[in-house]
Design a protein around this motif. Sequence first.
Motif, PDB file in Angstrom:
ATOM      1  N   THR B  57      41.822  41.574  46.091  1.00  0.00           N
ATOM      2  CA  THR B  57      42.646  42.096  44.889  1.00  0.00           C
ATOM      3  C   THR B  57      44.033  41.369  45.332  1.00  0.00           C
ATOM      4  O   THR B  57      44.472  41.355  46.383  1.00  0.00           O
ATOM      5  N   PHE B  58      44.341  40.774  44.340  1.00  0.00           N
ATOM      6  CA  PHE B  58      45.936  39.984  44.496  1.00  0.00           C
ATOM      7  C   PHE B  58      46.653  40.528  43.137  1.00  0.00           C
ATOM      8  O   PHE B  58      46.205  40.826  42.337  1.00  0.00           O
ATOM      9  N   LEU B  59      47.760  40.414  43.375  1.00  0.00           N
ATOM     10  CA  LEU B  59      48.993  40.668  42.277  1.00  0.00           C
ATOM     11  C   LEU B  59      49.632  39.229  41.655  1.00  0.00           C
ATOM     12  O   LEU B  59      49.785  38.264  42.033  1.00  0.00           O
ATOM     13  N   GLN B  60      49.703  39.499  40.278  1.00  0.00           N
ATOM     14  CA  GLN B  60      50.594  38.694  39.637  1.00  0.00           C
ATOM     15  C   GLN B  60      51.766  39.323  39.368  1.00  0.00           C
ATOM     16  O   GLN B  60      51.900  40.345  38.405  1.00  0.00           O
ATOM     17  N   ILE B  61      53.121  38.685  39.512  1.00  0.00           N
ATOM     18  CA  ILE B  61      54.268  39.120  38.837  1.00  0.00           C
ATOM     19  C   ILE B  61      55.005  37.763  38.116  1.00  0.00           C
ATOM     20  O   ILE B  61      54.553  36.756  38.783  1.00  0.00           O
ATOM     21  N   SER B  62      55.932  38.229  37.332  1.00  0.00           N
ATOM     22  CA  SER B  62      56.221  36.869  36.563  1.00  0.00           C
ATOM     23  C   SER B  62      57.676  37.161  35.813  1.00  0.00           C
ATOM     24  O   SER B  62      58.043  38.234  35.715  1.00  0.00           O
ATOM     25  N   ASP B  63      58.310  35.979  35.650  1.00  0.00           N
ATOM     26  CA  ASP B  63      59.470  35.952  34.694  1.00  0.00           C
ATOM     27  C   ASP B  63      60.665  37.477  35.157  1.00  0.00           C
ATOM     28  O   ASP B  63      60.916  38.144  34.369  1.00  0.00           O
ATOM     29  N   SER B  64      61.122  37.130  36.534  1.00  0.00           N
ATOM     30  CA  SER B  64      61.990  38.304  36.930  1.00  0.00           C
ATOM     31  C   SER B  64      63.284  38.217  36.306  1.00  0.00           C
ATOM     32  O   SER B  64      63.979  39.059  36.102  1.00  0.00           O
ATOM     33  N   HIS B  65      63.707  36.743  36.033  1.00  0.00           N
ATOM     34  CA  HIS B  65      64.835  36.144  35.434  1.00  0.00           C
ATOM     35  C   HIS B  65      66.105  37.243  36.197  1.00  0.00           C
ATOM     36  O   HIS B  65      66.895  37.826  35.488  1.00  0.00           O
ATOM     37  N   THR B 296      47.409  43.082  38.097  1.00  0.00           N
ATOM     38  CA  THR B 296      46.389  42.990  39.705  1.00  0.00           C
ATOM     39  C   THR B 296      45.257  42.290  39.039  1.00  0.00           C
ATOM     40  O   THR B 296      44.445  42.617  37.878  1.00  0.00           O
ATOM     41  N   ILE B 297      44.876  41.425  39.852  1.00  0.00           N
ATOM     42  CA  ILE B 297      43.691  40.749  39.601  1.00  0.00           C
ATOM     43  C   ILE B 297      42.661  40.957  40.960  1.00  0.00           C
ATOM     44  O   ILE B 297      42.916  40.693  41.997  1.00  0.00           O
ATOM     45  N   ASN B 298      41.285  41.317  40.325  1.00  0.00           N
ATOM     46  CA  ASN B 298      40.297  41.844  41.505  1.00  0.00           C
ATOM     47  C   ASN B 298      39.066  40.851  41.322  1.00  0.00           C
ATOM     48  O   ASN B 298      38.296  40.686  40.159  1.00  0.00           O
ATOM     49  N   PHE B 299      38.753  40.275  42.283  1.00  0.00           N
ATOM     50  CA  PHE B 299      37.620  39.240  42.648  1.00  0.00           C
ATOM     51  C   PHE B 299      36.465  40.132  43.023  1.00  0.00           C
ATOM     52  O   PHE B 299      36.627  40.387  44.259  1.00  0.00           O
ATOM     53  N   LYS B 300      35.420  40.382  42.592  1.00  0.00           N
ATOM     54  CA  LYS B 300      34.223  40.735  43.190  1.00  0.00           C
ATOM     55  C   LYS B 300      33.108  39.745  43.791  1.00  0.00           C
ATOM     56  O   LYS B 300      32.759  39.047  42.772  1.00  0.00           O
ATOM     57  N   GLN B 301      33.185  39.591  44.972  1.00  0.00           N
ATOM     58  CA  GLN B 301      32.280  38.571  45.241  1.00  0.00           C
ATOM     59  C   GLN B 301      30.661  38.980  45.202  1.00  0.00           C
ATOM     60  O   GLN B 301      30.300  40.042  44.879  1.00  0.00           O
ATOM     61  N   ASN B 302      30.070  37.635  45.089  1.00  0.00           N
ATOM     62  CA  ASN B 302      28.663  37.670  44.321  1.00  0.00           C
ATOM     63  C   ASN B 302      28.321  38.878  43.268  1.00  0.00           C
ATOM     64  O   ASN B 302      27.359  39.241  43.110  1.00  0.00           O
ATOM     65  N   ASN B 303      29.053  38.638  42.322  1.00  0.00           N
ATOM     66  CA  ASN B 303      29.053  39.421  41.269  1.00  0.00           C
ATOM     67  C   ASN B 303      30.083  38.754  40.099  1.00  0.00           C
ATOM     68  O   ASN B 303      30.936  38.201  40.498  1.00  0.00           O
ATOM     69  N   GLN B 304      29.446  39.047  39.163  1.00  0.00           N
ATOM     70  CA  GLN B 304      30.088  38.114  37.794  1.00  0.00           C
ATOM     71  C   GLN B 304      31.427  38.662  37.470  1.00  0.00           C
ATOM     72  O   GLN B 304      32.467  37.907  37.368  1.00  0.00           O
ATOM     73  N   PRO B 305      31.869  39.965  37.200  1.00  0.00           N
ATOM     74  CA  PRO B 305      32.918  40.611  36.747  1.00  0.00           C
ATOM     75  C   PRO B 305      34.271  40.143  37.546  1.00  0.00           C
ATOM     76  O   PRO B 305      34.228  40.212  38.626  1.00  0.00           O
ATOM     77  N   LEU B 306      35.048  39.842  36.784  1.00  0.00           N
ATOM     78  CA  LEU B 306      36.444  39.549  36.873  1.00  0.00           C
ATOM     79  C   LEU B 306      37.462  40.432  36.537  1.00  0.00           C
ATOM     80  O   LEU B 306      37.242  40.736  35.307  1.00  0.00           O
TER      81      LEU B 306
END
Lengths: 137, 315
Positions: B57-65, B296-306
């Motif tokens: 799992t990793f996170l994305q934040i953006s545009d804090s300005h 939050t972005i979660n990659f499940k290895q050996n599995n399709q869903p993202l």
Amino acid sequence: MISATLRSPGIRRLGIRSLGIRSLGLAIAAAMLLHVNFASAEDAKVENTNVETAKVEDTKVMIDNFTFEPAQLTVKVGTTVTWTNRDDIPHTIVSAGKFRSKTMDTDGTFSFTFTTAGEYKYFCSLHPHMTGTVKVE
Amino acid sequence: MSHHDHHDDENPGVSRRRVLECMTWAGTGVLWTVTGGVPRSLGLVDSAAAAEPAGMTFLQISDSHVGFDKPANPNALGTLEEAINKVKAIPTKPSFMIHTGDITHLSKAAEFDNAERIISQAKLDVHYVPGEHDFIDEEVKLYKERYGKGTKGAGWYSFDAGGVHFVGLVNVVDLKAGGLGNLGNEQLEWLEDDLKGKSKSTPVVLFAHIPLWTVYPQWGWGTEDGARALEYVKGFGSVTVLNGHIHQVMQKVEGNVTFHTARSTAFPQPVPGTAPSPGPMKVEDAKLRGLLGVATINFKQNNQPLAIIDTPLQG
């Protein structure tokens, strides 16, 4: 030569503040003061400048909603154009190879005096879909 | 919360692109899972977040300005801090965070310093890419001094984590009059080279500030040469494109590529075409925090869903 040097900074400062009637009066007063101080062999040229200042009307371009208004402008040689950013987002004025403003935050201004005839296309380097043209005749 | 699907307006009836566009606008976040190219909403963010994530799992934040103080949000630093507090409260510590640009509003040293002071409280590695607001100091050096180490050109780079290949791209420099975001030839050649030799089964994440896909060219929301970058990832089985810049969640799936834009932590911007300009949108104070947030972005290895979970500061 002196005439140009005298006129240009006055107008420039004028543009950076605002183009209000009061400032205009002050700028002219300042120019006259300089005229008195520096009056000498260059007298005749200075006179010419004052006539020119009165003749060429300075022009404003407003930035509202990521748009230059007016986007197309035709002015006479010697005109100073002042852009004012009225958005809550900074903008710039860039004419490739000709002039480039600093980043203007809200209410920031940029002035440029067009001394050569031609067509000057410009854009905002942060939001390049914002474009405009100044035609100098 | 509202979301709607619509087809590509420019090509009505064209099925070639198999475009499905979903937009979560206001309110609670949604967990997205992508199966066979069609995103499906699984439920509200609270129940989704409660489920134990498997994989990386990793996170994305953006545009804090940071530095923005206009009516749309007089305290952008404060809402960034709220976002970081949300991050700190996530039960399973994410692997790292990416920031998709516009860290600051005016590229002032104090703005960069304040942003760093708050973001570092998350105690996560942060991978940055610049937004156009991070390159407007006189000498254009403050961003590079802080975040440019080990990067190429204007600040692009790649790294591997959890079996995924991440590429940070810069599309906010050397913009051309009348155009959109711009990657440029040098960066594109580097990208092509960077992806060469990678196994096509390696999941790829491209992240950049301005959307790499054309969201709304009338507002400059797109990247002039983004299609070339997407050409290089065509053969890969799983590609995710993460962007910011437009201050709202938008998602699109096209073949093997999932496009996603994150909310801002500072202020919302209007839905394309619904306002005279893309400028900061003033909403009622009570609604602001529903329009800001983190992903939050979660990659499940050996599995399709993202899974991408967008969490507003306040649901």
